[in-house]
Design a protein around this motif. Sequence first.
Motif, PDB file in Angstrom:
ATOM      1  N   MET A   1      26.761 -62.723  28.225  1.00 43.53           N
ATOM      2  CA  MET A   1      28.032 -62.532  28.933  1.00 43.53           C
ATOM      3  C   MET A   1      29.199 -62.940  28.033  1.00 43.53           C
ATOM      4  SD  MET A   1      29.385 -64.289  32.469  1.00 43.53           S
ATOM      5  CE  MET A   1      29.911 -65.799  31.680  1.00 43.53           C
ATOM      6  N   VAL A   2      30.240 -62.145  28.038  1.00 45.54           N
ATOM      7  CA  VAL A   2      31.456 -62.454  27.286  1.00 45.54           C
ATOM      8  C   VAL A   2      32.586 -62.718  28.278  1.00 45.54           C
ATOM      9  CG1 VAL A   2      33.168 -61.613  25.652  1.00 45.54           C
ATOM     10  CG2 VAL A   2      30.752 -61.083  25.298  1.00 45.54           C
ATOM     11  N   ARG A   3      33.108 -63.942  28.262  1.00 45.21           N
ATOM     12  CA  ARG A   3      34.193 -64.299  29.172  1.00 45.21           C
ATOM     13  C   ARG A   3      35.556 -63.969  28.595  1.00 45.21           C
ATOM     14  NH1 ARG A   3      34.013 -70.355  30.774  1.00 45.21           N
ATOM     15  NH2 ARG A   3      35.685 -69.601  32.128  1.00 45.21           N
ATOM     16  N   LEU A   4      35.657 -64.029  27.262  1.00 42.10           N
ATOM     17  CA  LEU A   4      36.958 -63.932  26.608  1.00 42.10           C
ATOM     18  C   LEU A   4      36.933 -62.862  25.534  1.00 42.10           C
ATOM     19  CD1 LEU A   4      39.829 -65.156  26.106  1.00 42.10           C
ATOM     20  CD2 LEU A   4      38.719 -66.753  24.525  1.00 42.10           C
ATOM     21  N   TYR A   5      37.887 -61.930  25.609  1.00 39.80           N
ATOM     22  CA  TYR A   5      37.990 -60.906  24.572  1.00 39.80           C
ATOM     23  C   TYR A   5      39.401 -60.336  24.530  1.00 39.80           C
ATOM     24  CZ  TYR A   5      37.288 -57.559  28.452  1.00 39.80           C
ATOM     25  OH  TYR A   5      37.402 -56.848  29.619  1.00 39.80           O
ATOM     26  N   THR A   6      39.715 -59.689  23.414  1.00 40.98           N
ATOM     27  CA  THR A   6      41.013 -59.019  23.272  1.00 40.98           C
ATOM     28  C   THR A   6      40.805 -57.524  23.125  1.00 40.98           C
ATOM     29  OG1 THR A   6      41.126 -59.087  20.845  1.00 40.98           O
ATOM     30  CG2 THR A   6      41.842 -61.058  22.026  1.00 40.98           C
ATOM     31  N   GLU A   7      41.794 -56.779  23.563  1.00 44.63           N
ATOM     32  CA  GLU A   7      41.766 -55.326  23.430  1.00 44.63           C
ATOM     33  C   GLU A   7      43.074 -54.848  22.814  1.00 44.63           C
ATOM     34  OE1 GLU A   7      41.039 -53.742  27.352  1.00 44.63           O
ATOM     35  OE2 GLU A   7      38.867 -53.749  27.056  1.00 44.63           O
ATOM     36  N   ASP A   8      42.973 -54.258  21.623  1.00 50.50           N
ATOM     37  CA  ASP A   8      44.138 -53.680  20.936  1.00 50.50           C
ATOM     38  C   ASP A   8      45.321 -54.644  20.913  1.00 50.50           C
ATOM     39  OD1 ASP A   8      42.694 -51.296  20.558  1.00 50.50           O
ATOM     40  OD2 ASP A   8      43.285 -50.564  22.528  1.00 50.50           O
ATOM     41  N   LEU A   9      45.054 -55.874  20.557  1.00 44.85           N
ATOM     42  CA  LEU A   9      46.077 -56.918  20.600  1.00 44.85           C
ATOM     43  C   LEU A   9      46.980 -56.855  19.370  1.00 44.85           C
ATOM     44  CD1 LEU A   9      46.840 -59.369  22.439  1.00 44.85           C
ATOM     45  CD2 LEU A   9      45.568 -60.788  20.814  1.00 44.85           C
ATOM     46  N   SER A  10      48.269 -56.700  19.597  1.00 45.48           N
ATOM     47  CA  SER A  10      49.260 -56.711  18.523  1.00 45.48           C
ATOM     48  C   SER A  10      50.247 -57.843  18.776  1.00 45.48           C
ATOM     49  CB  SER A  10      50.008 -55.381  18.444  1.00 45.48           C
ATOM     50  OG  SER A  10      49.137 -54.336  18.036  1.00 45.48           O
ATOM     51  N   ILE A  11      50.501 -58.646  17.730  1.00 45.66           N
ATOM     52  CA  ILE A  11      51.366 -59.808  17.855  1.00 45.66           C
ATOM     53  C   ILE A  11      52.351 -59.806  16.695  1.00 45.66           C
ATOM     54  CG2 ILE A  11      51.406 -62.304  18.253  1.00 45.66           C
ATOM     55  CD1 ILE A  11      48.242 -62.030  18.276  1.00 45.66           C
ATOM     56  N   GLY A  12      53.602 -60.084  16.988  1.00 47.57           N
ATOM     57  CA  GLY A  12      54.591 -60.111  15.918  1.00 47.57           C
ATOM     58  C   GLY A  12      55.764 -61.001  16.242  1.00 47.57           C
ATOM     59  N   TYR A  13      56.585 -61.211  15.240  1.00 50.11           N
ATOM     60  CA  TYR A  13      57.813 -61.969  15.393  1.00 50.11           C
ATOM     61  C   TYR A  13      58.959 -61.032  15.039  1.00 50.11           C
ATOM     62  CZ  TYR A  13      54.587 -65.912  15.300  1.00 50.11           C
ATOM     63  OH  TYR A  13      53.541 -66.781  15.563  1.00 50.11           O
ATOM     64  N   GLU A  14      59.805 -60.751  16.046  1.00 49.95           N
ATOM     65  CA  GLU A  14      60.876 -59.768  15.904  1.00 49.95           C
ATOM     66  C   GLU A  14      60.268 -58.420  15.501  1.00 49.95           C
ATOM     67  OE1 GLU A  14      63.714 -61.569  13.266  1.00 49.95           O
ATOM     68  OE2 GLU A  14      64.389 -62.991  14.799  1.00 49.95           O
ATOM     69  N   GLU A  15      60.621 -57.900  14.325  1.00 51.85           N
ATOM     70  CA  GLU A  15      60.103 -56.589  13.952  1.00 51.85           C
ATOM     71  C   GLU A  15      58.868 -56.663  13.045  1.00 51.85           C
ATOM     72  OE1 GLU A  15      63.227 -54.334  12.213  1.00 51.85           O
ATOM     73  OE2 GLU A  15      64.432 -54.264  14.048  1.00 51.85           O
ATOM     74  N   ARG A  16      58.479 -57.875  12.684  1.00 51.97           N
ATOM     75  CA  ARG A  16      57.338 -58.042  11.786  1.00 51.97           C
ATOM     76  C   ARG A  16      56.046 -58.189  12.582  1.00 51.97           C
ATOM     77  NH1 ARG A  16      55.703 -63.256   8.300  1.00 51.97           N
ATOM     78  NH2 ARG A  16      54.019 -62.335   7.057  1.00 51.97           N
ATOM     79  N   LEU A  17      55.106 -57.272  12.347  1.00 51.34           N
ATOM     80  CA  LEU A  17      53.826 -57.289  13.032  1.00 51.34           C
ATOM     81  C   LEU A  17      52.843 -58.145  12.236  1.00 51.34           C
ATOM     82  CD1 LEU A  17      52.937 -55.933  15.667  1.00 51.34           C
ATOM     83  CD2 LEU A  17      51.861 -54.137  14.292  1.00 51.34           C
ATOM     84  N   ILE A  18      52.288 -59.173  12.870  1.00 47.37           N
ATOM     85  CA  ILE A  18      51.362 -60.090  12.203  1.00 47.37           C
ATOM     86  C   ILE A  18      49.919 -59.698  12.463  1.00 47.37           C
ATOM     87  CG2 ILE A  18      50.677 -62.497  11.901  1.00 47.37           C
ATOM     88  CD1 ILE A  18      53.555 -61.977  11.119  1.00 47.37           C
ATOM     89  N   VAL A  19      49.595 -59.429  13.714  1.00 44.64           N
ATOM     90  CA  VAL A  19      48.250 -59.007  14.118  1.00 44.64           C
ATOM     91  C   VAL A  19      48.350 -57.597  14.678  1.00 44.64           C
ATOM     92  CG1 VAL A  19      46.338 -59.451  15.705  1.00 44.64           C
ATOM     93  CG2 VAL A  19      47.480 -61.361  14.561  1.00 44.64           C
TER      94      VAL A  19
END
Length: 264
Positions: A1-19
Amino acid sequence: MVRLYTEDLSIGYEERLIVKELSVKIPDKKITTIIGPNGCGKSTLLKAITRIISHQSGTVILDGGDISKENTKLLAKKMAILPQTPESARGLTVGELVSYGRFPYQKGFGRLTPKDYEVIDWALEVTGTFEFKFRPVDALSGGQRQRVWIAMALAQETEIIFLDEPTTYLDMAHQLEVLELLQKLNQEQERTIVMVLHDLNQAARFADFIIALKDGEIVKAGDCEEVIHPNVLEQVFHIDAEIGRDPRTNKPMCLTYNLLKGEK
């Protein structure tokens, strides 16, 4: 069983995409380690999964629900995070600091209950810090302080604990002390541990699952045999690594490496 997962997760600061559109499943009741070069998004990923920072797109799913819609106190009962540089505990005793882990359970004026004191003492005992209960946090050594911060996270009584570089600034003995404590919590209490580590050999020794990141994307995710591999390390760190075997654990370990010349 998987309790925790991400889907197409994008993270950034202002206009800069980090993940960038990252999808990953975190194995339940296992130790997961995230490795990668500086600035690749390791800490950013941890902060987004634990909702310290918001993400631009995609979702983080915990127990079937989107964490962005979860009540803050309910979420704090499910996951705890020890940041890379914990806030100052100046003026606090060890017991007072650990008591902060009971915040999600407090009501009204936030007075501690007998149950709270019981959990605080348990967390101190488990981490081997009970003898420091009435001592100022500032008076402890680096390894002792790190164990106290872990005790605070344990006092939250969460099944998932995130740690961002928990061995930073510690000497070799204290690094091993902290990692063995986390391994014990995983094995004896089935806590799911997710942590960022820089040391590849520590990651191989203690992790059941390793996520190798570069430029905000997963290069490889799997067990240590799959990730601590010359081809993967070349892609992630731009090094020519010689991989051998740890004589005590028989797990892969990086014996030596050279920087590869040319463009990354």
